[in-house]
Design an enzyme around this catalytic site. Structure first.
Site, PDB file in Angstrom:
ATOM      1  N   ASP A   1       3.461 -13.679 -26.398  1.00 53.86           N
ATOM      2  CA  ASP A   1       3.579 -13.703 -24.944  1.00 53.86           C
ATOM      3  C   ASP A   1       3.663 -15.162 -24.481  1.00 53.86           C
ATOM      4  O   ASP A   1       2.924 -16.008 -24.981  1.00 53.86           O
ATOM      5  CB  ASP A   1       2.355 -13.015 -24.322  1.00 53.86           C
ATOM      6  CG  ASP A   1       2.538 -12.703 -22.851  1.00 53.86           C
ATOM      7  OD1 ASP A   1       2.736 -13.653 -22.064  1.00 53.86           O
ATOM      8  OD2 ASP A   1       2.469 -11.521 -22.485  1.00 53.86           O
ATOM      9  N   ILE A   2       4.548 -15.456 -23.541  1.00 51.61           N
ATOM     10  CA  ILE A   2       4.684 -16.841 -23.066  1.00 51.61           C
ATOM     11  C   ILE A   2       3.561 -17.242 -22.112  1.00 51.61           C
ATOM     12  O   ILE A   2       3.372 -18.423 -21.851  1.00 51.61           O
ATOM     13  CB  ILE A   2       6.068 -17.117 -22.430  1.00 51.61           C
ATOM     14  CG1 ILE A   2       6.298 -16.263 -21.186  1.00 51.61           C
ATOM     15  CG2 ILE A   2       7.176 -16.948 -23.455  1.00 51.61           C
ATOM     16  CD1 ILE A   2       7.513 -16.680 -20.382  1.00 51.61           C
TER      17      ILE A   2
ATOM     18  N   ASN B   1       0.816  -1.571 -19.411  1.00 50.74           N
ATOM     19  CA  ASN B   1       0.858  -1.497 -17.951  1.00 50.74           C
ATOM     20  C   ASN B   1       2.037  -0.611 -17.548  1.00 50.74           C
ATOM     21  O   ASN B   1       3.131  -0.780 -18.087  1.00 50.74           O
ATOM     22  CB  ASN B   1       1.011  -2.888 -17.348  1.00 50.74           C
ATOM     23  CG  ASN B   1      -0.143  -3.810 -17.713  1.00 50.74           C
ATOM     24  OD1 ASN B   1      -1.283  -3.398 -17.750  1.00 50.74           O
ATOM     25  ND2 ASN B   1       0.164  -5.058 -17.991  1.00 50.74           N
TER      26      ASN B   1
ATOM     27  N   GLY C   1       0.348  -2.584 -12.776  1.00 49.34           N
ATOM     28  CA  GLY C   1       0.513  -4.001 -13.079  1.00 49.34           C
ATOM     29  C   GLY C   1       1.716  -4.339 -13.938  1.00 49.34           C
ATOM     30  O   GLY C   1       1.811  -5.447 -14.451  1.00 49.34           O
ATOM     31  N   GLN C   2       2.657  -3.410 -14.090  1.00 45.87           N
ATOM     32  CA  GLN C   2       3.833  -3.694 -14.910  1.00 45.87           C
ATOM     33  C   GLN C   2       4.722  -4.711 -14.201  1.00 45.87           C
ATOM     34  O   GLN C   2       5.039  -4.561 -13.026  1.00 45.87           O
ATOM     35  CB  GLN C   2       4.619  -2.402 -15.183  1.00 45.87           C
ATOM     36  CG  GLN C   2       5.771  -2.600 -16.143  1.00 45.87           C
ATOM     37  CD  GLN C   2       6.457  -1.292 -16.530  1.00 45.87           C
ATOM     38  OE1 GLN C   2       6.105  -0.215 -16.041  1.00 45.87           O
ATOM     39  NE2 GLN C   2       7.437  -1.389 -17.403  1.00 45.87           N
TER      40      GLN C   2
ATOM     41  N   HIS D   1       6.487  -1.946 -22.978  1.00 48.05           N
ATOM     42  CA  HIS D   1       5.930  -2.912 -23.921  1.00 48.05           C
ATOM     43  C   HIS D   1       4.422  -2.739 -24.012  1.00 48.05           C
ATOM     44  O   HIS D   1       3.774  -2.309 -23.071  1.00 48.05           O
ATOM     45  CB  HIS D   1       6.287  -4.351 -23.542  1.00 48.05           C
ATOM     46  CG  HIS D   1       5.875  -4.774 -22.171  1.00 48.05           C
ATOM     47  ND1 HIS D   1       6.534  -4.351 -21.025  1.00 48.05           N
ATOM     48  CD2 HIS D   1       4.874  -5.574 -21.753  1.00 48.05           C
ATOM     49  CE1 HIS D   1       5.955  -4.896 -19.967  1.00 48.05           C
ATOM     50  NE2 HIS D   1       4.935  -5.642 -20.379  1.00 48.05           N
TER      51      HIS D   1
ATOM     52  N   HIS E   1       0.917  -4.758 -24.988  1.00 45.31           N
ATOM     53  CA  HIS E   1       0.243  -6.026 -25.232  1.00 45.31           C
ATOM     54  C   HIS E   1      -0.802  -5.790 -26.322  1.00 45.31           C
ATOM     55  O   HIS E   1      -1.545  -4.810 -26.255  1.00 45.31           O
ATOM     56  CB  HIS E   1      -0.497  -6.505 -23.979  1.00 45.31           C
ATOM     57  CG  HIS E   1       0.377  -6.797 -22.810  1.00 45.31           C
ATOM     58  ND1 HIS E   1       0.751  -8.076 -22.467  1.00 45.31           N
ATOM     59  CD2 HIS E   1       0.942  -5.981 -21.894  1.00 45.31           C
ATOM     60  CE1 HIS E   1       1.505  -8.032 -21.377  1.00 45.31           C
ATOM     61  NE2 HIS E   1       1.637  -6.758 -21.014  1.00 45.31           N
TER      62      HIS E   1
END
Length: 116
Positions: A34-35, A90, A96-97, A103, A105
């Protein structure tokens, strides 16, 4: 449902149009760091098939979701996470998507985390 969405950030990452720090890849999934990590180890598992959110998942996706979920423990071990991890999906605006491509996390590492 289409296999890709030309406007989707994650579809562009799968296609190699946007770089990512890959952790794992097979015919069904791409996993990358994740960035904006919330934990010392924070990766995203994304299907190569474009599914906008968990709300669009059907019985035909059961094997794909099982593959994603079963892969997490192995990846966390390989990334040095030894004392537990968290998985989060999410879904939708209230969930909270932020990117509308399914995807998962996977986060771990020593606490406390900055967010979460």
């Amino acid at each position: 449902m289409t296999t890709t969405d030309p406007n989707c950030l994650f579809c562009k990452i799968v296609a190699g149009q946007i770089p990512s720090k890959k952790v794992y890849e097979d015919e069904q999934l791409l996993v990358f760091h994740d960035i904006h990590p919330w934990a010392p180890v924070h990766v995203l598992l994304i299907p190569k098939l474009h599914i906008a959110s968990m709300a669009e998942v059907g019985p035909e996706h059961a094997a794909l979701l099982g593959h994603m979920t079963a892969l997490v423990p192995r990846l966390m071990r390989e990334l040095g996470v030894t004392n537990g991890f968290r998985t989060v999906v999410n879904t939708g605006p209230d969930g909270g998507q932020e990117v509308y491509h399914l995807h998962m996390h996977a986060m771990g590492g020593p606490r406390p985390w900055l967010k979460g």
